[in-house]
Scaffold this motif. Structure first.
Motif, PDB file in Angstrom:
ATOM      1  N   ILE A   9       1.399  -1.146  -0.010  1.00 20.77           N
ATOM      2  CA  ILE A   9       0.016  -0.234  -0.312  1.00 20.77           C
ATOM      3  C   ILE A   9       0.740   1.066   0.343  1.00 20.77           C
ATOM      4  CG2 ILE A   9      -1.804   0.695   1.106  1.00 20.77           C
ATOM      5  CD1 ILE A   9      -3.065  -1.622   2.375  1.00 20.77           C
ATOM      6  N   SER A  11       2.430   3.643  -3.536  1.00 21.88           N
ATOM      7  CA  SER A  11       2.807   3.493  -4.346  1.00 21.88           C
ATOM      8  C   SER A  11       4.241   4.806  -4.588  1.00 21.88           C
ATOM      9  CB  SER A  11       2.304   3.357  -5.635  1.00 21.88           C
ATOM     10  OG  SER A  11       1.595   4.365  -5.666  1.00 21.88           O
ATOM     11  N   GLY A  12       4.535   4.864  -4.019  1.00 18.73           N
ATOM     12  CA  GLY A  12       5.425   5.917  -4.324  1.00 18.73           C
ATOM     13  C   GLY A  12       7.319   5.399  -4.526  1.00 18.73           C
ATOM     14  N   MET A  14       8.960   3.771  -2.309  1.00 17.38           N
ATOM     15  CA  MET A  14       9.074   2.597  -1.830  1.00 17.38           C
ATOM     16  C   MET A  14       8.273   1.506  -2.007  1.00 17.38           C
ATOM     17  SD  MET A  14      12.261   3.413  -0.728  1.00 17.38           S
ATOM     18  CE  MET A  14      12.634   1.868   0.079  1.00 17.38           C
ATOM     19  N   GLY A  15       7.183   2.219  -2.050  1.00 20.09           N
ATOM     20  CA  GLY A  15       6.049   1.398  -2.314  1.00 20.09           C
ATOM     21  C   GLY A  15       6.383   0.721  -3.659  1.00 20.09           C
ATOM     22  N   ASP A  33      -2.749   2.280  -4.118  1.00 23.62           N
ATOM     23  CA  ASP A  33      -2.187   4.049  -3.801  1.00 23.62           C
ATOM     24  C   ASP A  33      -3.840   4.669  -3.883  1.00 23.62           C
ATOM     25  OD1 ASP A  33      -1.574   6.955  -3.660  1.00 23.62           O
ATOM     26  OD2 ASP A  33       0.666   6.018  -4.320  1.00 23.62           O
ATOM     27  N   ILE A  68      -6.827   2.138  -2.510  1.00 23.53           N
ATOM     28  CA  ILE A  68      -7.143   1.385  -1.947  1.00 23.53           C
ATOM     29  C   ILE A  68      -9.116   1.284  -1.220  1.00 23.53           C
ATOM     30  CG2 ILE A  68      -5.298   1.794  -0.841  1.00 23.53           C
ATOM     31  CD1 ILE A  68      -6.657   4.802   0.517  1.00 23.53           C
ATOM     32  N   VAL A  85       3.172   3.874   2.796  1.00 19.27           N
ATOM     33  CA  VAL A  85       2.664   5.203   2.361  1.00 19.27           C
ATOM     34  C   VAL A  85       3.479   6.310   2.928  1.00 19.27           C
ATOM     35  CG1 VAL A  85       0.239   4.398   2.566  1.00 19.27           C
ATOM     36  CG2 VAL A  85       1.081   5.174   4.517  1.00 19.27           C
ATOM     37  N   GLU A  87       5.371   9.155   5.420  1.00 23.39           N
ATOM     38  CA  GLU A  87       5.534   8.705   7.126  1.00 23.39           C
ATOM     39  C   GLU A  87       5.033   9.925   7.652  1.00 23.39           C
ATOM     40  OE1 GLU A  87       7.946   6.946   7.745  1.00 23.39           O
ATOM     41  OE2 GLU A  87       9.185   7.935   8.937  1.00 23.39           O
ATOM     42  N   ILE A  91      -2.081   9.255   9.415  1.00 23.74           N
ATOM     43  CA  ILE A  91      -2.474   8.239   7.762  1.00 23.74           C
ATOM     44  C   ILE A  91      -2.072   6.826   7.821  1.00 23.74           C
ATOM     45  CG2 ILE A  91      -1.714   8.024   5.307  1.00 23.74           C
ATOM     46  CD1 ILE A  91      -1.615  11.286   4.979  1.00 23.74           C
ATOM     47  N   ILE A  95      -5.007   4.014   7.544  1.00 21.66           N
ATOM     48  CA  ILE A  95      -4.391   2.776   6.981  1.00 21.66           C
ATOM     49  C   ILE A  95      -4.813   1.415   7.375  1.00 21.66           C
ATOM     50  CG2 ILE A  95      -3.251   1.383   5.199  1.00 21.66           C
ATOM     51  CD1 ILE A  95      -3.366   3.439   3.904  1.00 21.66           C
ATOM     52  N   ASN A 112       6.894   0.387   5.751  1.00 22.72           N
ATOM     53  CA  ASN A 112       8.391   0.675   5.765  1.00 22.72           C
ATOM     54  C   ASN A 112       9.168   1.900   6.809  1.00 22.72           C
ATOM     55  OD1 ASN A 112      10.470  -0.661   3.980  1.00 22.72           O
ATOM     56  ND2 ASN A 112      10.020   1.509   3.027  1.00 22.72           N
ATOM     57  N   HIS A 137      11.472  -2.140   7.169  1.00 26.11           N
ATOM     58  CA  HIS A 137      12.691  -1.605   6.213  1.00 26.11           C
ATOM     59  C   HIS A 137      13.545  -1.319   5.602  1.00 26.11           C
ATOM     60  CE1 HIS A 137      15.287   2.457   7.154  1.00 26.11           C
ATOM     61  NE2 HIS A 137      14.659   2.858   6.208  1.00 26.11           N
TER      62      HIS A 137
HETATM   63  P1  NAI Z   1       6.682   8.527  -1.182  1.00 28.13           P
HETATM   64  O1  NAI Z   1       5.887  10.231  -1.226  1.00 28.13           O
HETATM   65  O2  NAI Z   1       7.308   8.497  -2.554  1.00 28.13           O
HETATM   66  O3  NAI Z   1       5.028   7.655  -1.317  1.00 28.13           O
HETATM   67  C1  NAI Z   1       4.297   7.426  -0.533  1.00 28.13           C
HETATM   68  C2  NAI Z   1       3.379   7.133  -1.329  1.00 28.13           C
HETATM   69  O4  NAI Z   1       1.921   6.744  -0.270  1.00 28.13           O
HETATM   70  C3  NAI Z   1       2.232   8.152  -2.658  1.00 28.13           C
HETATM   71  O5  NAI Z   1       2.426   7.465  -3.640  1.00 28.13           O
HETATM   72  C4  NAI Z   1       1.492   8.767  -1.892  1.00 28.13           C
HETATM   73  O6  NAI Z   1      -0.096   8.625  -2.530  1.00 28.13           O
HETATM   74  C5  NAI Z   1       0.693   7.574  -0.853  1.00 28.13           C
HETATM   75  N1  NAI Z   1      -0.037   7.623  -0.206  1.00 28.13           N
HETATM   76  C6  NAI Z   1      -0.331   9.201   0.190  1.00 28.13           C
HETATM   77  N2  NAI Z   1      -1.541   8.466   1.554  1.00 28.13           N
HETATM   78  C7  NAI Z   1      -1.779   7.395   0.942  1.00 28.13           C
HETATM   79  C8  NAI Z   1      -3.224   6.575   1.722  1.00 28.13           C
HETATM   80  N3  NAI Z   1      -3.617   6.994   2.358  1.00 28.13           N
HETATM   81  N4  NAI Z   1      -3.530   5.363   1.134  1.00 28.13           N
HETATM   82  C9  NAI Z   1      -2.539   4.972   0.247  1.00 28.13           C
HETATM   83  N5  NAI Z   1      -1.193   5.512  -0.514  1.00 28.13           N
HETATM   84  C10 NAI Z   1      -1.497   6.536   0.112  1.00 28.13           C
HETATM   85  O7  NAI Z   1       7.143   8.122  -0.687  1.00 28.13           O
HETATM   86  P2  NAI Z   1       8.202   7.356  -0.057  1.00 28.13           P
HETATM   87  O8  NAI Z   1       9.343   7.884   0.124  1.00 28.13           O
HETATM   88  O9  NAI Z   1       7.694   5.821  -0.893  1.00 28.13           O
HETATM   89  O10 NAI Z   1       8.279   6.469   1.468  1.00 28.13           O
HETATM   90  C11 NAI Z   1       6.995   6.316   1.871  1.00 28.13           C
HETATM   91  C12 NAI Z   1       7.473   5.212   3.698  1.00 28.13           C
HETATM   92  O11 NAI Z   1       8.968   4.497   2.823  1.00 28.13           O
HETATM   93  C13 NAI Z   1       7.775   6.742   4.432  1.00 28.13           C
HETATM   94  O12 NAI Z   1       7.634   5.521   5.857  1.00 28.13           O
HETATM   95  C14 NAI Z   1       9.466   6.954   4.405  1.00 28.13           C
HETATM   96  O13 NAI Z   1       9.255   6.726   5.656  1.00 28.13           O
HETATM   97  C15 NAI Z   1       9.987   5.008   4.277  1.00 28.13           C
HETATM   98  N6  NAI Z   1      11.114   5.225   3.666  1.00 28.13           N
HETATM   99  C16 NAI Z   1      11.056   5.831   2.911  1.00 28.13           C
HETATM  100  C17 NAI Z   1      12.920   6.003   2.051  1.00 28.13           C
HETATM  101  C18 NAI Z   1      13.212   7.185   0.923  1.00 28.13           C
HETATM  102  O14 NAI Z   1      14.036   6.421   0.447  1.00 28.13           O
HETATM  103  N7  NAI Z   1      12.484   7.277   0.019  1.00 28.13           N
HETATM  104  C19 NAI Z   1      14.140   4.864   2.948  1.00 28.13           C
HETATM  105  C20 NAI Z   1      13.693   3.648   3.278  1.00 28.13           C
HETATM  106  C21 NAI Z   1      11.636   4.096   4.175  1.00 28.13           C
END
Ligand code: NAI
Length: 740
Positions: A9, A11-12, A14-15, A33, A68, A85, A87, A91, A95, A112, A137
């Motif tokens: 859940i 799709s940014g 990390m997803g 997403d 979702i 999703v 950080e 939210i 979920i 994650n 993680h």
């Molecule tokens: P991102 O901002 O690229 O993606 C987040 C995604 O979550 C977006 O596609 C957004 O539309 C979606 N989203 C938001 N609210 C939602 C909901 N209610 N239901 C479904 N989808 C929803 O974030 P990123 O970078 O992928 O980070 C995701 C998680 O992974 C965070 O917890 C972050 O702390 C963690 N993380 C990030 C790293 C990185 O290098 N970017 C590395 C390790 C962990």
């Protein structure tokens, strides 16, 4: 517990990375997403990603997408639901409520998160729900970064955590390290601290950013982006957010607080849009002057940019002791940084983990360091370290070590896994020989050769080690980033600069001779590559008897890019492989033309799945997701082949002149379309000469030695040209190809 279906859940970054990697492991996965459009875009990004997140792009449709609201039912079927999703705790809590209402009984749910403690994430869960909830993680990019930190809560069903760990280890190939619920876990806590120390010390000691990056980089076994380059890569604004979170989560007396303080220059960079590579630039920036791009570096004192200066410390291999003993500002800076990192990391044992070894592994897997802080301490030497360090009050680890003075405190690598790795067995193996480019170890009844140069580039010494190690079954592998980026071009150019072509010829002949010895040695030779396996590196692999390949390889014959032809048997072996196909039986020119296309375009494959259709790998070569398993798999190959008999010599019947003309027609078309220029034509013609068999015809049978000779002659003619030398010099100084 079997994990057969997964839902991710969010799709940014990390997803989508996690979904892509599940697809790599052939696990059915659905990516949800807020809207299906967002997840579809994520799937497009996966498809276009470079370096590619998928081993096999044709499998992209195996990642299902949805949203979702309409598609949440997929959660009912999933054995594991990964939340990735944004950080934000509100939210995430919403979920979880929805997931736990819908999930299959007993399914694992994980987050994650990189910074929210598990006790906060799980505060609204029932005791029963907490049993199945943990943090997984992953690091970005998920396919390539080895580290996965698993954080438990006190209610967890430990069997389940263990089977999740096994799944992530074996199916996803991750180095899965279970750690305590502390801010930044292991990797980021130490990794970000190290970056902050490297940065603040550079300011304090008035080093330029190029100087700091030159020390806090390759000489320390750290990727060459160093600290300021890495800051630019990650994003200076993102790093500021990470620091704010650490400042908030950590106690006031944590040493981290000292190095996490806001730096005015950094704030100014963020405020003016200099957020790093994604912004206008960062500590480094590209400035256009006319039609030239010039790399500039910021002055830490004035904030002004000037043309970046290359700093050469004259260090080729990682030698921490040598580095900190230098009697210059670089030695002093290295000591200040390294000693602080060692002090901080050791002060956190057992707080963040009771196994110091796990900290080192987290740094190796999550930050691509060649060694972690404790292994640095080992190489400095315990006595030496304590003779230089002053105060280490309240640091139990260092207090104990200062009393025991145990120089052998470190033991093996990779204690977090049951897999028998090269790092685990190395301390018990006998060091048979060592030269400037390689080491030979004897373990039980076989030898291991590890290349030790930068990017494991090959020279005379590397070949010498391989040749000397064929007195037993042999595994060629290493624990550094690359298997081998190919022949050491600087080594070759040093001779060319002195017009010493005799020495180049001697080296190439020795290279060929060694590869022949590998192929026909009476004992089996196994290559176990990971990372770059290019040019000469590929020639070593292709003339080994068996291959156990990590999924993250980049493999190919790329010599034409630098104006050369493969001359260590690469042309010969590729010709042989392609001549074994059905098509080649009815058309004698089929194989040479195919190989001409592959080597001429310097085609590379970014995974074993891509390598097989090019015949860089064979269907029977082993493909391994977890890099840690390369040693076990290679060893199995040796033991399964106790009754090994060397292969029969290959024979070639090639058309000669008419075939060469066909190839030259192809080149002329490219030349007329200006895709290749004069020297491209020349290089292509030499390649055509080798692959057509030179002065031959179909009735003549050529031996492997005949092919080696053709390769060598073409190589020598090319290396003597100014245009090839220009290409090599250009690639050495810019890392890019020169088209001439
Ligand atoms: P991102 O901002 O690229 O993606 C987040 C995604 O979550 C977006 O596609 C957004 O539309 C979606 N989203 C938001 N609210 C939602 C909901 N209610 N239901 C479904 N989808 C929803 O974030 P990123 O970078 O992928 O980070 C995701 C998680 O992974 C965070 O917890 C972050 O702390 C963690 N993380 C990030 C790293 C990185 O290098 N970017 C590395 C390790 C962990």
């Amino acid at each position: 517990m079997d994990i057969k279906k997964v839902v991710v859940i969010g799709s940014g970054t990390m997803g989508s990375g996690i979904a892509a990697h599940l697809c790599n492991a052939n696990v059915p996965v659905t990516l949800l997403d807020l809207t299906t459009e967002i997840s579809e875009k994520a799937r497009d990004r996966i498809h276009k990603s470079r370096p590619p997140l998928l081993l096999d792009k044709t499998k992209i449709e195996n990642i299902k997408v949805g949203n979702i609201n309409d598609n949440f039912d997929v959660v009912k079927e999933a054995d594991w639901v990964v939340e990735a999703v944004v950080e934000r705790i509100d939210i995430k809590h919403n979920i979880y409520e929805k997931i736990f209402k819908n999930r299959k009984q007993g399914a694992i749910v994980s987050s994650n998160t990189s910074s929210i403690p598990i006790k906060v994430l799980s505060e609204k869960l029932t005791e029963e729900e907490k049993k199945d909830f943990c943090i997984t993680h992953f690091f970005n990019p998920v396919r390539y970064m080895g580290l996965l930190e698993i954080v438990k809560n006190e209610n967890n069903d430990l069997n389940k955590i263990n089977s999740l760990k096994k799944f992530c280890e074996i199916e996803l190939g991750k180095g899965a390290i279970v750690c305590n619920d502390t801010p930044g876990f292991l990797g980021n806590r130490i990794g970000v601290y190290a970056m902050q120390v490297a940065m603040t010390e550079a300011f304090r000691m008035k080093l330029s950013i190029e100087e700091a990056d030159a020390v806090f980089g390759r000489p320390m076994g750290i990727p060459k982006t160093g600290v300021f380059g890495l800051y630019d890569l990650i994003g200076i604004d993102l790093m500021a957010d990470v620091l704010k979170s650490f400042i908030k989560e950590l106690s006031d007396n944590d040493e981290f607080q000292i190095v996490a303080k806001e730096i005015p220059l950094v704030k100014k960079l963020i405020d003016t849009g200099y957020t790093g590579r994604k912004g206008k630039g960062g500590f480094y920036r590209m400035n256009k002057s006319g039609n030239q791009k010039i790399l500039e570096a910021i002055n830490l004192e004035t904030g002004e940019y000037t043309t970046s200066k290359k700093i050469d410390l004259g260090v080729e291999t990682v030698d921490i002791n040598n580095l900190i003993n230098r009697k210059d500002k670089y030695g002093e800076y290295a000591w200040e940084v390294i000693s602080k990192i060692i002090k901080y990391a050791s002060s956190l044992v057992p707080g963040i983990t009771d196994k110091f070894n796990d900290i080192d592994e987290a740094m190796r897997l999550g930050f691509n360091w060649a060694m972690g802080p404790f292994e640095m301490l080992k190489s400095i030497g315990v006595e030496n370290f304590f003779s230089r360090i002053d105060n280490f009050e309240n640091n139990k680890f260092l207090e104990n070590l200062s009393k025991s003075k145990d120089e052998n405190f470190y033991g093996e690598r990779q204690l977090y896994t049951d897999i028998e790795t090269l790092g685990k067995i190395r301390p018990t193996a006998i060091k048979v020989d060592k030269n400037n480019s390689a080491e030979i170890h004897r373990f039980k009844d076989f030898n291991i050769v590890e290349f030790t140069t930068k990017a494991c580039a090959l020279d005379y010494d590397s070949m010498d080690a391989l040749k000397n190690a064929t007195d037993k079954p042999l595994i060629v592998m290493n624990e550094s980033m690359q298997f081998s980026a190919g022949v050491n071009l600087s080594y070759t150019m040093n001779f060319a600069d002195k017009n010493d072509f005799k020495s180049i010829e001697k080296f190439i002949k020795y290279f060929q001779d060694t590869c022949k010895t590998l192929k026909y040695s009476k004992y089996p030779v196994v290559s176990a590559p990971s990372g770059l396996t290019l040019g000469g590196g590929f020639e070593v692999l292709v003339q080994s008897n068996f291959v156990a390949s990590h999924t993250n390889i980049v493999v190919g014959l790329v010599e034409t890019i630098v104006g050369l032809v493969p001359a260590g048997g690469g042309c010969k072996e590729m010709l042989w492989r392609w001549s074994q196909t059905e098509e080649a039986k009815s058309d004698p020119d089929y194989a040479p033309l195919k190989v001409f296309d592959i080597i001429g375009y310097a085609k590379t494959a970014t995974s074993p799945v891509e390598a097989e259709p090019l015949k860089y790998l064979k269907p029977e070569d082993k493909i391994i997701m977890n890099r840690n398993s390369l040693f076990e798999e290679a060893r199995k190959l040796i033991h399964q082949n106790n009754d090994f008999v060397p292969p029969e010599e290959c024979k070639f019947n090639l058309s000669g002149k008419p075939l060469k003309e066909k190839m030259i027609k192809v080149l002329e078309k490219l030349y007329n379309e200006k895709i290749i220029l004069d020297h491209g034509m020349h290089v292509g013609t030499e390649l055509a000469n080798v692959l057509s068999g030179g002065d031959t015809n179909l009735d003549k049978t050529l031996s492997e030695d005949d092919l080696y000779k053709l390769e060598l002659d073409s190589f020598m003619r090319l290396i003597e040209t100014k245009q090839t030398q220009d290409r090599i010099k250009h690639t050495l100084s810019t890392g890019k190809p020169l088209v001439n």
